[in-house]
Design a protein around this motif. Sequence first.
Motif, PDB file in Angstrom:
ATOM      1  N   SER A  67      -7.496  -3.239  14.031  1.00  0.00           N
ATOM      2  CA  SER A  67      -7.161  -2.317  12.945  1.00  0.00           C
ATOM      3  C   SER A  67      -6.760  -3.033  11.663  1.00  0.00           C
ATOM      4  O   SER A  67      -6.524  -2.394  10.656  1.00  0.00           O
ATOM      5  N   TYR A  68      -6.705  -4.358  11.704  1.00  0.00           N
ATOM      6  CA  TYR A  68      -6.395  -5.090  10.477  1.00  0.00           C
ATOM      7  C   TYR A  68      -7.674  -5.503   9.753  1.00  0.00           C
ATOM      8  O   TYR A  68      -7.655  -6.343   8.867  1.00  0.00           O
ATOM      9  N   ASN A  69      -8.763  -4.894  10.165  1.00  0.00           N
ATOM     10  CA  ASN A  69     -10.051  -5.276   9.610  1.00  0.00           C
ATOM     11  C   ASN A  69     -10.871  -4.023   9.339  1.00  0.00           C
ATOM     12  O   ASN A  69     -11.332  -3.382  10.259  1.00  0.00           O
ATOM     13  N   LYS A 113      -5.256  14.575   1.679  1.00  0.00           N
ATOM     14  CA  LYS A 113      -4.217  13.641   1.273  1.00  0.00           C
ATOM     15  C   LYS A 113      -3.991  13.595  -0.229  1.00  0.00           C
ATOM     16  O   LYS A 113      -3.018  13.017  -0.702  1.00  0.00           O
ATOM     17  N   PHE A 155      -3.553   5.803  -2.804  1.00  0.00           N
ATOM     18  CA  PHE A 155      -3.355   6.898  -3.748  1.00  0.00           C
ATOM     19  C   PHE A 155      -2.467   6.518  -4.920  1.00  0.00           C
ATOM     20  O   PHE A 155      -2.545   7.128  -5.986  1.00  0.00           O
ATOM     21  N   THR A 193       0.853  -1.179   0.000  1.00  0.00           N
ATOM     22  CA  THR A 193       0.000   0.000   0.000  1.00  0.00           C
ATOM     23  C   THR A 193       0.895   1.237   0.000  1.00  0.00           C
ATOM     24  O   THR A 193       1.828   1.331   0.790  1.00  0.00           O
ATOM     25  N   THR A 194       0.612   2.169  -0.891  1.00  0.00           N
ATOM     26  CA  THR A 194       1.368   3.414  -0.964  1.00  0.00           C
ATOM     27  C   THR A 194       0.418   4.585  -0.761  1.00  0.00           C
ATOM     28  O   THR A 194      -0.529   4.744  -1.523  1.00  0.00           O
ATOM     29  N   ASN A 195       0.644   5.359   0.279  1.00  0.00           N
ATOM     30  CA  ASN A 195      -0.203   6.516   0.554  1.00  0.00           C
ATOM     31  C   ASN A 195      -1.674   6.125   0.649  1.00  0.00           C
ATOM     32  O   ASN A 195      -2.478   6.379  -0.246  1.00  0.00           O
ATOM     33  N   ALA A 196      -1.985   5.530   1.736  1.00  0.00           N
ATOM     34  CA  ALA A 196      -3.311   4.936   1.931  1.00  0.00           C
ATOM     35  C   ALA A 196      -4.428   5.958   1.854  1.00  0.00           C
ATOM     36  O   ALA A 196      -4.261   7.109   2.236  1.00  0.00           O
ATOM     37  N   LYS A 218      -7.225   5.584   3.536  1.00  0.00           N
ATOM     38  CA  LYS A 218      -8.075   5.185   4.657  1.00  0.00           C
ATOM     39  C   LYS A 218      -7.253   5.308   5.936  1.00  0.00           C
ATOM     40  O   LYS A 218      -6.030   5.457   5.885  1.00  0.00           O
ATOM     41  N   LEU A 219      -7.939   5.230   7.071  1.00  0.00           N
ATOM     42  CA  LEU A 219      -7.283   5.261   8.374  1.00  0.00           C
ATOM     43  C   LEU A 219      -7.739   4.023   9.133  1.00  0.00           C
ATOM     44  O   LEU A 219      -8.558   3.272   8.644  1.00  0.00           O
ATOM     45  N   CYS A 220      -7.200   3.839  10.336  1.00  0.00           N
ATOM     46  CA  CYS A 220      -7.516   2.580  11.007  1.00  0.00           C
ATOM     47  C   CYS A 220      -8.772   2.681  11.878  1.00  0.00           C
ATOM     48  O   CYS A 220      -9.207   3.766  12.265  1.00  0.00           O
ATOM     49  N   LEU A 252      -9.408   4.811  15.219  1.00  0.00           N
ATOM     50  CA  LEU A 252      -9.527   6.259  15.054  1.00  0.00           C
ATOM     51  C   LEU A 252     -10.991   6.647  14.857  1.00  0.00           C
ATOM     52  O   LEU A 252     -11.480   7.590  15.481  1.00  0.00           O
TER      53      LEU A 252
END
Lengths: 450, 455
Positions: free
Chosen positions: A134-136, A388, A368, A9-12, A14-16, A19
Motif C-alpha cells: 500500500s506504499y506504492n 470526498k 484535497f 498529505t491532508t485529505n487524500a 486516493k485510497l490504498c 482496496l
Amino acid sequence: MSSKNYTSTTNACKLCTPLGASLAFRGVEGAIPFLHGSQGCATYMRRYIISHYREPVDIASSALGEKHAIYGGAANLKKGILNVMKKYEPELVGVATTCLTETIGDNVPMYLKEFHDEFGDLELPEIVEVSTPSYNGTHTDGWHGAVRSLVEQLCTEKAEYDGSVNILPNMVSCEDVRHLRDICDRFGLKSTILPDISDTLDGPALEDYVKIPSGGTPIESIKKMSGAAATIEFGRCLPGATGGTSLQKAFNVPNHRIGLPIGLRETDNFFDKLEAISGIDTPVSYERERGRLIDAYVDGHKYVFGKRAVVYGEEDLVTGLCSFLAEIGVDVILAGTGAKNRGLGKAIKDVTKGVARNEPEIHEGVDFHDIAERAGELQPDLLIGHSKGYKYAKAWNIPLIRIGFPVHDRFGGQRILHLGYKGALSLFDQIVNAVLEKKQADSQIGYGYM
Amino acid sequence: MTDTILDERKDQIHRTGEGALDMACNRESLAGAVSQRACVFCGSRVVLYPIADALHLVHGPIGCAVYTWDIRGALSSGPELHRSSFSTDLQEMDVIFGGEKKLEAALDELIDRHSPKAAFVYSTCIVGIIGDDLEAVCRKMTEKKGIPVLPVQSEGFKGSKREGYLAACKAMFKLVGTEDTSDISPLSVNILGDFNLAGEIWIIREYFRKMGVEVVANITGDGRVKDIGRSHGAALNLVQCSGATLDLAKMIEEEYGKPYMRVSYLGIEDMADSLYQVADFFKDVDPDIVKRTEELVRDELSKLMPELAVMRKDLEGKKVAMYVGGSFKAFSLLKAFRHLGMKVVMVGSQTGTPEDYAELERISDPGTILVDDANPLELSAFIKEKDVDIFVGGVKERPIAFKLGVGFCDHNHERKEALEGFVGMLNFAREIHSSAMSPVWQFAPRRAKRRKEKS
C-alpha cells in the motif's frame, strides 16, 4: 503544472492498493477477496466499500498478530484459506498483500505453492495472488494489478477462437457494467467483462444470506479469454502491462486500449471498435440514444457554457469527464488526481483537442489540500468528483456533482451511469440541473421557469 | 448451522441457560474467519479522534488515514481540526530508508499551518516493522514547536482494539497534570468514554449543569487539549463505554488519587442510575444535590414515558439481536429494549471480557445467544434462527440485516443520531419504531415467505 511540494498529505484524493484489488476480486464468480495482513485492513476496507455499495462485503484476512509479523505470515495465510474454504466454499480466493506482509518479506507465491503441495488432496479453489504494497501507487493500481493477475494466472492456455470480445472496463459502476453487457448483447457479441461487479456489488433482496453473492465473471470465461476475437480495455492512463497486454502477448488477442466511453466522442470510439470486431453496424436503438444525447446537448448548452469546473478522482475517470465537459462547453480549469506518472496531462490533451477552449491545470499526486488551495483562487462554478470533495463544495457554496467512487453521502452511488450515450445523457441532465438549482437558490425572485 | 461455526470458534458462542458459561474471549481473531473487528490503530484512533484542537497525524501508508477520515459523528463546539485526515503517506523509499525525516517534516509543516494545541502521532503496522523511532521524533518536535507532540504506539498487528485504547490513554495521560486546577469546583467531574456523537455530550453536560456539577474535561467528545491538562483537578471521573478510557481513569486514580465510577447514558434506568450515583457521591459536599437530581429525572421521565408508551404498543414482543463493539453498551441496550416491550435474543461483542459475558448471562433471558468476535455468516445464521425483527450494530452489520429483511439501528461510533440521555432514549425508540414498522419488510423475500407460510 504541479502544486506546492508539501511533505504531509491532508485529505487524500486516493485510497490504498489492496482496496482496489479487493473490489476487482469481488467481480469474479464465486470469489472471495483475502487480504494477507493484519485484521484491521480487511475490516476498514469492508466498511469503506459497504458505505458506497450498501451490500454485504465479506473480505477475509490472515489476521496477523505480533508474532506473525516477526516470524512470517505463512501459517496464518494457509490456515486462513482453509477456514475460508470451509465456511464460504469459494471457487476462487483472491489473495492481495498489504504493506505489512510486503515489508516483512512474505513470499506469497511460494506459500501458495506450498499450500497446493500440502493440501493437494483437498478440492482446492483457484487461488490468485497479487502484490499490493500500500506504499506504492493507489487503489487503481490495486485494481489493475488484480485484473492482470486474474488473467495471467487463470488464462494459461490458448482457448478455441469463439469470436467473443473481452472487456476490461476499469473502475466503473455496477450500472455501467450492466450497460456494457447490454451493448455487447445487442451487437450480438459474446462478451467477457472482467471484473463484473454488476450483481456482486449490487444484488437483489434474497430469501437467505448468501455466502458469496451470485454473478461476477465466470472463472471458465476468464480461462477462455485467450480465444476471444479482441480485447477492449478502457483507460488512457493504464499501467504498461495489463490484462489486455498480457492476452495480446501470450495469445495474440488484439488489444484495443481506448478511453473510458464517457461523452459523445469517446463513446463513438467504443462503438466503432464494436462495429469493427462484430462486423455489424451499431444497432438503431443506440443511434437513437446518440441522437437524443446531441439533442440534449443543444437544448441545454446555454446553461452550462463557460462554467468553470474542477474535476478530481481516478485518472481515467477524470480524463473521460474532461472529454465530456469539453464537448458541452464547460471549461475544466483544474484536473486533479491522487495518482501520478500515468500521463494524465497528455491523456486530457488528447481527448479535448479541437473541442476544449482551454487546457486545465493538471495536478497529479495531490490531496484535497493542494486542490483546494489552487481551486480556491480559480473560483470554480462546479466541483465534479466523488463524495470526498463535499467539504470544499460546501465551503465555496458551489454544487458538487457526485461521480465515481466513493459516493457515501448520497444514495445509489453504485447505480450512477457514466458510460455510453445514455450515461452521458444522465450526467448532462445532472450537471444542467445542478446549475439551474444553484441559480434558482441564489435568486431573490426564485424563478418558476428556467 | 453447524457448518457456519468453525470448530476453533465454538467456545466463543454460548446460549444462556444451556450449561455453565465458559466463554472464550479476548483472543486474536481467527485467520480466514472474516471477523468484524478492526485493529490496534483503530482503537487508538476512535478514542483520540474527537479531540478537536489537536492535530492527528497518521504515520503510515495512505489507507489507515483515509479510511478514518471524518468517519465518526463526533461534533465540536469550536475547532474542527479532527475532521481532516493527515498522513505521512509513506512511499516505497520511506519504507526502505525509514520515515523519520518525512514524519518530522510533516509535523513541521502541519503544526505551522494549523497551530494545534497538541499533536498525536499514530503508529501503524508498517512503522512498527521499519522501526521508526516515534518517541525520539516526537520529543524533538515537542521542543521545537513548543506544544506536546505525543506518540501513540498503535501498530495495527499488536493485538485488538483494546490495546489501542490503552495506547491512546497512555498518550493522553502525558497531558494530564500540565494545567492549573485551582479554580475547579469541589463538585466536579470529567466525562470519559463519550465521543459526543451527534452532540450527545452536550445533553449529558446539561444534566450535570442542572445538578450543579462542573464538567472539567470531555474525554474525548468535543475534547480540548487544555481541559485534559487540568482533568486531574476534577473530583470524580465518570467512565462510559466498555473500557475505552478506563485505563486513563485508573492512571489518574493512581497518580492523583481521584476515584472513578462506571456509568452509562443509554436507556432510562442506566441514565437515571448514573446521575443518582453522581449525586450520591457529592451529597456530603452538597446535600441538596440529591433532590435536584430527582427533580431532573422526574421532569425528563414525565416527558418521555407517554411517548414511549405509544410506540411500545407497536413494538411489544418484537425480537432484537445486537452486535456491538464494547459489551458495556449492550447491558444498557438490553434494558432499554425491555422498556419498549422487546425481547433481546442475541448479544454479541467485538471486545467483551469474561466479566462482561458473565454479566450479560445474568441479565439476559434464557436461550439468548452470546457471541464473541462474530462474523457475517454467524450473525446471519443467528438472525435467521431467532427470526429477529431488529438488528443493532454498525455500518458493517447493516447490509447483513437488510439482506435478510430485518430492520436495523446503527449504534456505533459512526452514528449521526443522538441516542444518549432521556431525549436520546426517545430518539432511539423512534428509530427502532420507524425501522421495525416500515412496510418494506413485507416485500423482503424471506419475510414475505414467512407471512405466506403463516397465512
